[in-house]
Design an enzyme around this catalytic site. Structure first.
Site, PDB file in Angstrom:
ATOM      1  N   ARG A 141       0.817  -1.218   0.000  1.00  0.00           N
ATOM      2  CA  ARG A 141       0.000   0.000   0.000  1.00  0.00           C
ATOM      3  C   ARG A 141       0.850   1.267   0.000  1.00  0.00           C
ATOM      4  O   ARG A 141       0.431   2.287  -0.530  1.00  0.00           O
ATOM      5  CB  ARG A 141      -0.945  -0.011   1.203  1.00  0.00           C
ATOM      6  CG  ARG A 141      -2.127  -0.933   0.971  1.00  0.00           C
ATOM      7  CD  ARG A 141      -3.045  -0.974   2.157  1.00  0.00           C
ATOM      8  NE  ARG A 141      -4.327  -1.548   1.798  1.00  0.00           N
ATOM      9  CZ  ARG A 141      -5.301  -1.772   2.659  1.00  0.00           C
ATOM     10  NH1 ARG A 141      -5.134  -1.486   3.942  1.00  0.00           N
ATOM     11  NH2 ARG A 141      -6.443  -2.290   2.250  1.00  0.00           N
ATOM     12  N   LYS A 178     -15.512 -17.275   4.267  1.00  0.00           N
ATOM     13  CA  LYS A 178     -16.860 -16.848   4.619  1.00  0.00           C
ATOM     14  C   LYS A 178     -17.771 -16.652   3.429  1.00  0.00           C
ATOM     15  O   LYS A 178     -17.640 -15.694   2.684  1.00  0.00           O
ATOM     16  CB  LYS A 178     -16.782 -15.530   5.376  1.00  0.00           C
ATOM     17  CG  LYS A 178     -16.515 -15.715   6.835  1.00  0.00           C
ATOM     18  CD  LYS A 178     -16.841 -14.438   7.558  1.00  0.00           C
ATOM     19  CE  LYS A 178     -16.435 -14.545   9.013  1.00  0.00           C
ATOM     20  NZ  LYS A 178     -16.262 -13.251   9.608  1.00  0.00           N
ATOM     21  N   GLY A 185      -7.420  -9.220   0.887  1.00  0.00           N
ATOM     22  CA  GLY A 185      -6.238  -9.154   1.740  1.00  0.00           C
ATOM     23  C   GLY A 185      -5.480 -10.468   1.830  1.00  0.00           C
ATOM     24  O   GLY A 185      -4.258 -10.506   1.660  1.00  0.00           O
ATOM     25  N   GLY A 202     -11.990  -4.967   1.517  1.00  0.00           N
ATOM     26  CA  GLY A 202     -13.420  -4.637   1.520  1.00  0.00           C
ATOM     27  C   GLY A 202     -13.800  -3.709   0.375  1.00  0.00           C
ATOM     28  O   GLY A 202     -14.854  -3.874  -0.252  1.00  0.00           O
TER      29      GLY A 202
HETATM   30  P1  ADP Z   1      -9.521 -12.640   1.181  1.00  0.00           P
HETATM   31  O1  ADP Z   1      -8.954 -11.878   2.353  1.00  0.00           O
HETATM   32  O2  ADP Z   1      -8.503 -12.906   0.111  1.00  0.00           O
HETATM   33  O3  ADP Z   1     -10.786 -12.002   0.656  1.00  0.00           O
HETATM   34  P2  ADP Z   1     -10.948 -14.422   2.948  1.00  0.00           P
HETATM   35  O4  ADP Z   1     -10.696 -13.487   4.098  1.00  0.00           O
HETATM   36  O5  ADP Z   1     -12.326 -14.556   2.469  1.00  0.00           O
HETATM   37  O6  ADP Z   1      -9.958 -14.071   1.731  1.00  0.00           O
HETATM   38  O7  ADP Z   1     -10.506 -15.898   3.353  1.00  0.00           O
HETATM   39  C1  ADP Z   1      -9.226 -16.206   3.803  1.00  0.00           C
HETATM   40  C2  ADP Z   1      -9.279 -17.329   4.796  1.00  0.00           C
HETATM   41  O8  ADP Z   1      -9.967 -18.467   4.275  1.00  0.00           O
HETATM   42  C3  ADP Z   1      -7.896 -17.807   5.179  1.00  0.00           C
HETATM   43  O9  ADP Z   1      -7.643 -17.497   6.520  1.00  0.00           O
HETATM   44  C4  ADP Z   1      -7.942 -19.321   4.936  1.00  0.00           C
HETATM   45  O10 ADP Z   1      -7.309 -20.084   5.950  1.00  0.00           O
HETATM   46  C5  ADP Z   1      -9.437 -19.602   4.928  1.00  0.00           C
HETATM   47  N1  ADP Z   1      -9.764 -20.844   4.218  1.00  0.00           N
HETATM   48  C6  ADP Z   1      -9.556 -21.142   2.929  1.00  0.00           C
HETATM   49  N2  ADP Z   1      -9.947 -22.405   2.654  1.00  0.00           N
HETATM   50  C7  ADP Z   1     -10.421 -22.920   3.807  1.00  0.00           C
HETATM   51  C8  ADP Z   1     -10.964 -24.204   4.189  1.00  0.00           C
HETATM   52  N3  ADP Z   1     -11.076 -25.181   3.309  1.00  0.00           N
HETATM   53  N4  ADP Z   1     -11.345 -24.350   5.466  1.00  0.00           N
HETATM   54  C9  ADP Z   1     -11.236 -23.359   6.367  1.00  0.00           C
HETATM   55  N5  ADP Z   1     -10.730 -22.140   6.068  1.00  0.00           N
HETATM   56  C10 ADP Z   1     -10.326 -21.927   4.810  1.00  0.00           C
HETATM   57  C1  3PG Z   2      -8.578  -2.056   4.940  1.00  0.00           C
HETATM   58  O1  3PG Z   2      -7.532  -2.474   5.452  1.00  0.00           O
HETATM   59  O2  3PG Z   2      -9.413  -2.799   4.403  1.00  0.00           O
HETATM   60  C2  3PG Z   2      -8.782  -0.565   4.899  1.00  0.00           C
HETATM   61  O3  3PG Z   2      -7.628   0.133   5.263  1.00  0.00           O
HETATM   62  C3  3PG Z   2      -9.980  -0.141   5.731  1.00  0.00           C
HETATM   63  O4  3PG Z   2      -9.745  -0.419   7.073  1.00  0.00           O
HETATM   64  P1  3PG Z   2     -10.993  -0.602   8.070  1.00  0.00           P
HETATM   65  O5  3PG Z   2     -11.652  -1.902   7.676  1.00  0.00           O
HETATM   66  O6  3PG Z   2     -10.411  -0.610   9.457  1.00  0.00           O
HETATM   67  O7  3PG Z   2     -11.923   0.567   7.854  1.00  0.00           O
HETATM   68 MG    MG Z   3      -9.483 -11.817   4.445  1.00  0.00          MG
END
Ligand code: ADP
Ligand code: 3PG
Ligand code: MG
Length: 411
Positions: A40, A201, A362, A386
């Site tokens: 970033r 999720k 992320g 997000g």
């Molecule tokens: P991003 O941040 O890229 O949008 P998410 O936050 O939705 O991704 O998901 C990331 C998480 O999903 C990771 O912590 C990973 O461990 C979890 N994950 C992926 N596959 C599985 C699985 N089969 N069972 C449980 N958790 C999983």
């Molecule tokens: C992020 O890391 O997704 C942005 O910097 C926004 O942060 P926040 O979810 O704490 O508002």
């Molecule tokens: Mg994530």
């Protein structure tokens, strides 16, 4: 409007407030806060350099973490230091974000100087988008630049409110690049258009699935998300993660997919581990490959299996536009990284063949970094978590809608 729409001579000597998203991941080593990923910070450099070259006085503002009031561990100092190293130029770090100290520091600045304000979230008024606070924040400036794409889904004082008091209020180069990349894939994608979704999720991504179905040709579903689909179809998923309350929504998605003739492709085989080994974090886990709809009790699916990696990779290689969000497995454990690695590598290969590849999220971006794959290997890696999701869902982002219109978005 973007900074490039302002004649460069009109930037000269001006006090410019630039909202950046320097909310970077960090680790505490002893007493030191160490930045573990500076994507970033690097991504904001083109705007910063452009403004320095235009002989403006550049004042950056960002949040860092989610402090409740002042928090010594969330001061911007390590970030100012890293930025200064990357720019090869002094970055003055101020101890406040509004008020007399800021005013007098700006009065002393020369054209082309740069400073970074203190964490704006030390003030509770920031997240409340308080009008008086936004007015005070704006006071020393003539121009507002929002380059904080990652925070543009937040209607806060420094991301939206402040624009009411500064004219022009324009987008920085990163914000423009993100909007062009994300809207470009949604508006006129080269076909086939394949989206790969993973992560844990389904609840936070279900809207994206619905929004994407009318736009894509194929949806590849990996990660824990796949299990809710399999469960809805009556499969046995053992102890794998799924979200019961979303089973009715899966049925709606099934109707939607028929209407739009979209293929939703689920994994065939899964790498599975014993639930008790996962809980106890046993290093030498007993691993098995099972069909995704025949996972026995006591086992949880933790990554897509080899047949699925091959199948998904082939489909990726045949696509011309690709959007990837969410890891294929619990990649934090290297044993469960192969699925995510396979997908990342397939995307790198297809980028070489001039397909458009966009990655958001992320954890997906962290996984790429962990794999040692350069971000240049993809068409675009979004700095937004997000924010990129809400953009893809078609929501209006307050940090973008508050800017002066006429933003040059490619169709
Ligand atoms: P991003 O941040 O890229 O949008 P998410 O936050 O939705 O991704 O998901 C990331 C998480 O999903 C990771 O912590 C990973 O461990 C979890 N994950 C992926 N596959 C599985 C699985 N089969 N069972 C449980 N958790 C999983
Ligand atoms: C992020 O890391 O997704 C942005 O910097 C926004 O942060 P926040 O979810 O704490 O508002
Ligand atoms: Mg994530």
């Amino acid at each position: 409007m973007t900074i490039k729409d302002i004649p460069q001579k009109n930037l000269e000597g001006k006090n410019i407030l630039v909202r950046v998203d320097f909310n970077v991941p960090t680790e505490k080593k002893g007493n030191e806060i160490v930045i573990t990923n500076d994507l970033r910070i690097k991504a904001a450099i083109p705007t910063i350099k452009y403004l320095i070259d235009s002989k403006a006085k550049v004042v950056l503002v960002s949040h860092f973490g989610r402090p409740k009031g002042f928090d010594a561990e969330l001061k911007m100092d390590p970030i100012a230091k890293r930025l200064s190293e990357l720019l090869g130029k002094k970055v003055s770090k101020l101890n406040d974000s509004i008020g007399p100290e800021v005013q007098s520091a700006i009065e002393k600045m020369q054209a082309g100087d740069i400073c970074l304000l203190e964490n704006i979230r030390f003030y509770k008024e920031e997240e409340k988008n308080d009008t008086e606070f936004a007015r005070n924040l704006a006071k020393p400036f003539q121009i507002y630049v929002n380059d904080a794409f990652g925070t543009s889904h937040r209607a806060h004082a420094s991301t939206a409110g402040v624009s009411a008091y500064l004219s022009p209020s324009v987008a920085g180069l990163l914000l423009e690049k993100e909007v062009n990349a994300l809207s470009g894939i949604l508006k006129n994608p080269l076909r086939p258009f394949t989206t790969i979704l993973g992560g844990s999720k389904i609840s936070s991504k279900i809207e994206i699935i619905k929004q994407l179905i009318p736009k894509v040709d194929t949806l590849l579903i990996g990660g824990a998300m796949a299990f809710t689909f399999v469960k809805a179809a009556g499969g046995e998923i053992g102890e794998s993660l799924y979200e019961e309350s979303f089973i009715p929504t899966i049925k709606e998605i099934d109707i939607l997919k028929e209407e739009h003739a979209v293929a939703i492709v689920l994994p065939e085989d899964m790498l599975c581990a014993k639930k008790e080994d996962l809980i106890s974090k046993k290093p030498d886990k007993e691993l098995h490959i099972f069909p995704i709809n025949k996972i026995p009790a006591g086992y949880a699916g933790v990554d897509i299996g080899p047949n699925t990696i091959a199948k998904f990779s082939k489909m990726i290689s045949q696509s011309q536009t690709l959007f990837w969000n969410g890891p294929m497995g619990m990649f934090e454990d290297p044993l469960f990284m192969p699925g995510t690695k396979g997908i990342a590598e397939a995307l790198v290969e297809v980028t070489k063949k001039k397909s458009i590849t966009v990655v958001g999220g992320g954890d997906s971006v962290s996984a790429i970094e962990e794999l040692g794959i350069s971000f240049e290997s993809f068409t675009h890696v979004s700095t937004g978590g997000g924010a990129s999701m809400e953009f893809i869902e078609g929501k209006t982002l307050p940090g973008i809608s508050c800017l002066d219109k006429k933003m040059s978005v490619k169709n």
